[in-house]
Structure formats: structure tokens, C-alpha cells
Design a protein around this motif. Structure first.
Motif, short mmCIF file in Angstrom:
data_model
loop_
_atom_site.label_atom_id
_atom_site.label_comp_id
_atom_site.label_asym_id
_atom_site.label_seq_id
_atom_site.Cartn_x
_atom_site.Cartn_y
_atom_site.Cartn_z
N PRO A 33 0.77 -1.37 0.18
CA PRO A 33 -0.08 0.07 0.19
C PRO A 33 0.85 1.32 0.01
O PRO A 33 2.00 1.25 0.38
N ALA A 34 0.07 2.36 -0.23
CA ALA A 34 0.80 3.83 -0.15
C ALA A 34 1.35 4.00 1.20
O ALA A 34 0.74 3.38 2.33
N GLY A 35 2.61 4.51 1.43
CA GLY A 35 3.35 4.62 2.64
C GLY A 35 4.49 3.59 2.92
O GLY A 35 5.21 3.93 3.58
N THR A 36 4.30 2.67 1.86
CA THR A 36 5.38 1.67 1.89
C THR A 36 6.77 2.28 1.55
O THR A 36 6.92 2.81 0.55
N SER A 37 7.95 2.09 2.18
CA SER A 37 9.21 2.55 1.67
C SER A 37 10.41 1.56 1.49
O SER A 37 10.13 0.47 2.14
N VAL A 38 11.24 2.09 0.71
CA VAL A 38 12.62 1.32 0.70
C VAL A 38 13.38 2.72 0.89
O VAL A 38 13.35 3.68 0.51
N ALA A 39 14.60 2.22 1.67
CA ALA A 39 15.87 3.10 1.78
C ALA A 39 17.08 2.45 1.60
O ALA A 39 17.27 1.50 1.88
N VAL A 40 17.92 3.49 1.11
CA VAL A 40 19.35 3.01 0.53
C VAL A 40 20.31 3.84 1.33
O VAL A 40 20.14 5.35 1.15
N ASP A 41 21.34 3.39 2.12
CA ASP A 41 22.36 4.47 2.45
C ASP A 41 23.57 4.70 1.39
O ASP A 41 23.50 3.97 0.43
N ALA A 42 24.51 5.56 1.73
CA ALA A 42 25.49 5.64 0.88
C ALA A 42 26.35 4.78 0.67
O ALA A 42 27.20 4.73 -0.28
N ASP A 43 26.49 3.69 1.65
CA ASP A 43 27.15 2.48 1.20
C ASP A 43 26.68 1.37 0.55
O ASP A 43 27.09 0.32 0.30
N GLY A 44 25.40 1.72 0.08
CA GLY A 44 24.46 0.76 -0.79
C GLY A 44 23.74 -0.23 -0.07
O GLY A 44 23.04 -1.17 -0.55
N ASN A 45 23.56 -0.07 1.36
CA ASN A 45 22.76 -0.95 2.12
C ASN A 45 21.40 -0.41 1.87
O ASN A 45 20.95 0.42 1.82
N ALA A 46 20.49 -1.60 1.58
CA ALA A 46 19.22 -1.18 1.19
C ALA A 46 18.33 -2.12 2.33
O ALA A 46 18.48 -3.12 2.81
N VAL A 47 17.05 -1.54 2.82
CA VAL A 47 16.25 -1.96 3.39
C VAL A 47 14.59 -1.73 3.04
O VAL A 47 14.47 -0.58 2.52
N GLY A 48 13.62 -2.66 3.15
CA GLY A 48 12.41 -2.36 2.86
C GLY A 48 12.09 -3.14 1.43
O GLY A 48 12.95 -3.36 0.77
N SER A 49 10.98 -3.21 1.01
CA SER A 49 10.10 -3.54 -0.41
C SER A 49 9.11 -2.49 -0.63
O SER A 49 8.07 -2.31 0.20
N ILE A 50 9.06 -2.37 -1.75
CA ILE A 50 7.56 -1.44 -2.27
C ILE A 50 7.07 -2.44 -3.34
O ILE A 50 5.69 -1.97 -3.58
N SER A 51 7.25 -3.48 -3.65
CA SER A 51 6.65 -4.15 -5.00
C SER A 51 6.61 -5.62 -4.70
O SER A 51 6.29 -6.28 -5.71
N GLY A 52 7.43 -6.25 -3.59
CA GLY A 52 7.50 -7.47 -3.64
C GLY A 52 8.48 -8.17 -4.73
O GLY A 52 8.60 -9.31 -4.96
N GLY A 53 9.21 -7.41 -5.24
CA GLY A 53 10.41 -7.65 -6.19
C GLY A 53 10.30 -7.24 -7.53
O GLY A 53 11.24 -7.26 -8.33
N CYS A 54 9.12 -6.64 -7.81
CA CYS A 54 8.97 -6.43 -9.45
C CYS A 54 10.05 -5.30 -9.83
O CYS A 54 10.44 -5.31 -11.14
N VAL A 55 9.98 -4.24 -9.15
CA VAL A 55 10.50 -2.96 -9.65
C VAL A 55 11.71 -2.66 -8.42
O VAL A 55 12.09 -1.47 -8.79
N GLU A 56 12.28 -3.39 -7.61
CA GLU A 56 13.20 -3.03 -6.57
C GLU A 56 14.37 -2.72 -7.26
O GLU A 56 14.99 -1.69 -6.78
N GLY A 57 14.75 -3.08 -8.25
CA GLY A 57 16.08 -2.83 -8.85
C GLY A 57 16.05 -1.56 -9.35
O GLY A 57 17.09 -0.77 -9.01
N ALA A 58 14.98 -1.00 -10.00
CA ALA A 58 14.71 0.06 -10.86
C ALA A 58 14.91 1.22 -9.64
O ALA A 58 15.51 2.11 -9.60
N VAL A 59 14.17 0.94 -8.46
CA VAL A 59 13.91 1.74 -7.29
C VAL A 59 15.34 2.04 -6.62
O VAL A 59 15.83 2.93 -6.17
#
Length: 402
Positions: A33-59
Motif C-alpha cells: 500500500p501507499a506509505g511503504t518505503s525502501v531506503a538506501v544508504d551511501a554504502d549501498g545498504n538497502a532495507v524494505g520493499s515496495i513491490s515484492g520484487g517487481c521494480v526493486e532494482g529500478a528503485v
């Protein structure tokens, strides 16, 4: 944003800048749903998911670009990718609007305070400007529920007041939502879209009747995130040993306990006693309270007698239209565990104003927008009112023949 509060809280504590990608609008079927987030820090560490995998790479790539190149927030839209098997898109057929921005914790101390409150379990609303003037886009304002404190980066007093009011209203309702504000010269002259991220206190499930069905329902309710109370006037049955999944065991007459406890529009009241001396005063009170769901267990005969007694007690037709009796959806449930699934399924459907029909028998989007308003007054659904008219006619016929 609040779906990854633990990690963001740590990054803010460490003053670690990060890029935040947030789903700000959903069209059609989408996995999150709306409000779900992904975050990425300067070292490339990522947390979260917004699509279950479909668009994660592009985001992820867009987050890295925003971190490296700077600049203001960016909007991106991801839709169906059927025309090109290798294109980035959602295979479910929905569409997502995503806002990607750089967050520097050092310049937003209020965000650290809000995330800390979430980690500690307190009620919080974070209002996030996702569409509007460039100077406000991406700005945030936090409301700490218990203390009603507000802080943010909006700057303009009139805008802050309007956004804070919207955040408080959604915090009371206990839901994350996208709201449109502005166009009023006296309060908020700019047109804004505000996504309010809400972390509310756990909704309450009040189970009356210390029976085997209550034990299964208390476990199911806790699994769904409710703060569960089991109440019964009989101390020999209302024990922690019998209800290990309940947050609270109360020995008291049900109507007396309900009259002095705190409820709101998210509270579910489940009456499993099916004994008139408990049911009638309890339901008479419950149907006059601004709770979200009221259900009562019993056979058809018990239900008809219950309607008759409530009618004699002065309960109105509009009030009785709120009563789910016999409680639960028709799943063919027989065991306490199956019955708990039936009851919680009805609570979920009722909360979301859904039909309860198999998805295979419906057309259109799987996830419909919620029909709830921001206040405590919930309109009676037309199907519930119609059901009450039929039941009233049948019950009146029975009474005339008694």
C-alpha cells in the motif's frame, strides 16, 4: 516509511544520510500500500520493499542516483510491463507512484524523535508532502500522539497548522492515507498532497465470555495485532491459564466493564456468552458506543430472541443494523479454531467495507480504496440496513404469533 522504522531510527541516530523511496499512490492491484518505503544508504545498504520484487532494482538505482547527484525529490511511476518482457513494471497489473528523496538526519531531528517513538511502541503520525510547490516537496511534519507534539520542516505556520490537523485526524482513525489540502487563503493557500504515515496504538478486541471459542479467538485476534481483553463475570473460568494469548483478563460483569473501559472506532466487540442476562445489557450499551465492530454468537433461535429483547429494551433499528449476529462469515466453521477464523474474517471484511465474497466471484481491482472517513461516525452500509429490514419483518411476524 514506518514499515522500516527500526533501521531508519538507527541510521538517524548515526546521522547517516539515506535515500528514501516511498509509495505515494497506488492504482489498481499492487502488492503493497501507499506509505511503504525502501531506503538506501551511501554504502549501498538497502532495507524494505515496495513491490515484492517487481521494480526493486529500478528503485534501488534511482535511490543511488539521488544520493550521489543530490538535487530535489524525484517522482517515478511504475506500471504494467506486458508489452516488453524485459521492461521494469508490475506483473500484477497495478501502478505505483514513487517519491524518491535524500534525507539528511542532521537537518530533520524531529524525524529521529518520531522513529524513536515508533520503535518504543507509541502512536505517531508523520505527514509527508508528496506533491505541491518545489520548496515543500518532500518536507515532513511529525505528530507524537500521546503528547500532541508537532515538529517539522514545513516552515509556513498556516501550512503547518493545516497539515498537523490532517495528521492528528488520521492518527485518531489509526490509518495511513493520502490527503489533499490547500486552496484556502486563510489556512493553506498552496495545493498539497500529503501522505500521512501512521503508527497507531494497537486496536482493541474485547471478547466477552470465557468459553473455548474465546480462547481460539483471543489467539487469532492477537495474531492480527489486536490488544485482546477477555471478560467474564465467573472467576473460575476467566483465568490467565485458560487464555494465555489474551493481553488482559477481567473478572467483571460484561456491561459494567464495557461502561468504564476505553473504546474507539477501531475496537471490535465480540460477545460469545449467548446468555441473555449477559448479552442484553452488554449489547444495549455496545450498540450505543462508537466502536467499529459488534458481533454476537448464538443460534438462529438465540439471535431472534436477542433481537426481540433488544427491541423491547429500546434499541433502535439503526443501532441494531450495526450488530453482526450470528457472528462470523459462512465458512462452515465448527471447531473453536475454525470459528475464530470465521469471526476474524468478518471483522477484516467489515473494517475494510468489503463484501466477503470469494475473489473468484468478483471483478475489478482486488484492493479497493477504504470507505472510512476520518471521524468516529461510521455510516451504516446499505447491505446491513437491508438485512435488518428483512430480519425486523420476520421477527415482528414471530412476535405477533407468540
Amino acid at each position: 516509511m514506518l514499515n522500516i522504522a527500526d533501521t531508519l531510527h538507527r541510521w538517524c541516530r548515526e546521522a547517516r544520510p539515506f535515500a528514501l523511496a516511498t509509495v505515494v499512490d497506488v492504482t489498481g492491484s499492487a502488492p503493497l500500500p501507499a506509505g511503504t518505503s525502501v531506503a538506501v544508504d551511501a554504502d549501498g545498504n538497502a532495507v524494505g520493499s515496495i513491490s515484492g520484487g517487481c521494480v526493486e532494482g529500478a528503485v534501488y538505482e534511482l535511490c543511488q542516483k539521488v544520493l550521489q547527484e543530490g538535487g530535489g525529490p524525484q517522482r517515478a511511476r511504475f506500471g504494467y510491463s506486458d508489452d516488453d518482457a524485459f521492461a521494469v513494471g508490475l506483473t500484477c497489473g497495478g501502478e505505483l507512484d514513487v517519491l524518491v528523496q535524500r534525507v539528511d538526519p542532521a537537518t530533520q531531528p524531529h524525524l529521529y524523535a518520531a522513529l524513536a517513538e515508533v520503535v518504543w511502541g507509541g502512536p505517531v503520525a508523520v505527514a509527508h508532502i508528496v506533491d505541491g510547490p518545489d520548496e515543500l516537496l518532500g518536507s515532513t511534519l511529525s505528530v507524537l500522539g500521546d503528547r500532541h507534539l508537532t515538529a517539522g520542516t514545513l516552515g509556513e505556520r498556516a501550512v503547518e497548522g493545516a497539515v498537523a490537523d490532517q495528521a492528528r485526524a488520521l492518527l485518531r482513525a489509526g490509518r495511513t492515507a493520502l490527503a489533499s489540502l490547500g486552496g484556502d487563503a486563510d489556512t493553506c493557500p498552496e495545493r498539497l498532497s500529503v501522505l500521512v504515515h501512521v503508527h497507531a496504538s494497537r486496536p482493541r478486541m474485547l471478547i466477552f465470555g470465557a468459553v473455548d471459542f474465546a480462547a481460539a479467538l483471543s489467539q487469532a485476534g492477537r495474531f492480527l495485532g489486536y490488544r485482546v481483553t477477555v471478560c467474564d463475570a465467573r472467576p473460575v473460568f476467566a483465568t490467565a491459564a485458560r487464555f494465555p494469548h489474551a493481553d488482559e483478563i477481567v473478572v467483571d460483569w460484561p456491561h459494567r466493564y464495557l461502561s468504564k473501559t476505553t473504546v474507539d472506532a477501531r475496537t471490535a466487540v465480540c460477545v460469545l456468552t449467548h446468555d441473555a442476562k449477559f448479552d442484553i445489557p452488554l449489547l444495549q450499551l455496545a450498540l450505543d458506543l462508537p466502536v467499529g465492530y459488534i458481533g454476537a454468537m448464538g443460534s438462529r433461535r438465540t439471535h431472534d430472541e436477542r433481537l426481540r429483547l433488544l427491541h423491547e429494551a429500546g434499541v433502535t433499528a439503526d443501532q441494531l443494523a450495526r450488530l453482526r449476529s450470528p457472528i462470523g462469515l459462512d465458512l462452515g466453521a465448527r471447531t473453536p479454531e475454525e470459528t475464530a477464523v470465521s469471526i476474524t474474517a468478518e471483522i477484516i471484511a467489515d473494517t475494510n467495507r468489503a463484501s466477503g465474497l470469494p475473489l473468484s466471484q468478483r471483478t475489478g481491482p482486488i484492493h479497493e480504496p477504504t470507505a472510512y472517513g476520518l471521524g468516529d461516525d461510521q455510516p451504516i452500509r446499505e447491505d446491513v440496513a437491508a438485512r435488518w429490514e428483512v430480519e425486523t419483518a420476520v421477527a415482528e411476524l414471530d412476535w405477533s404469533q407468540a
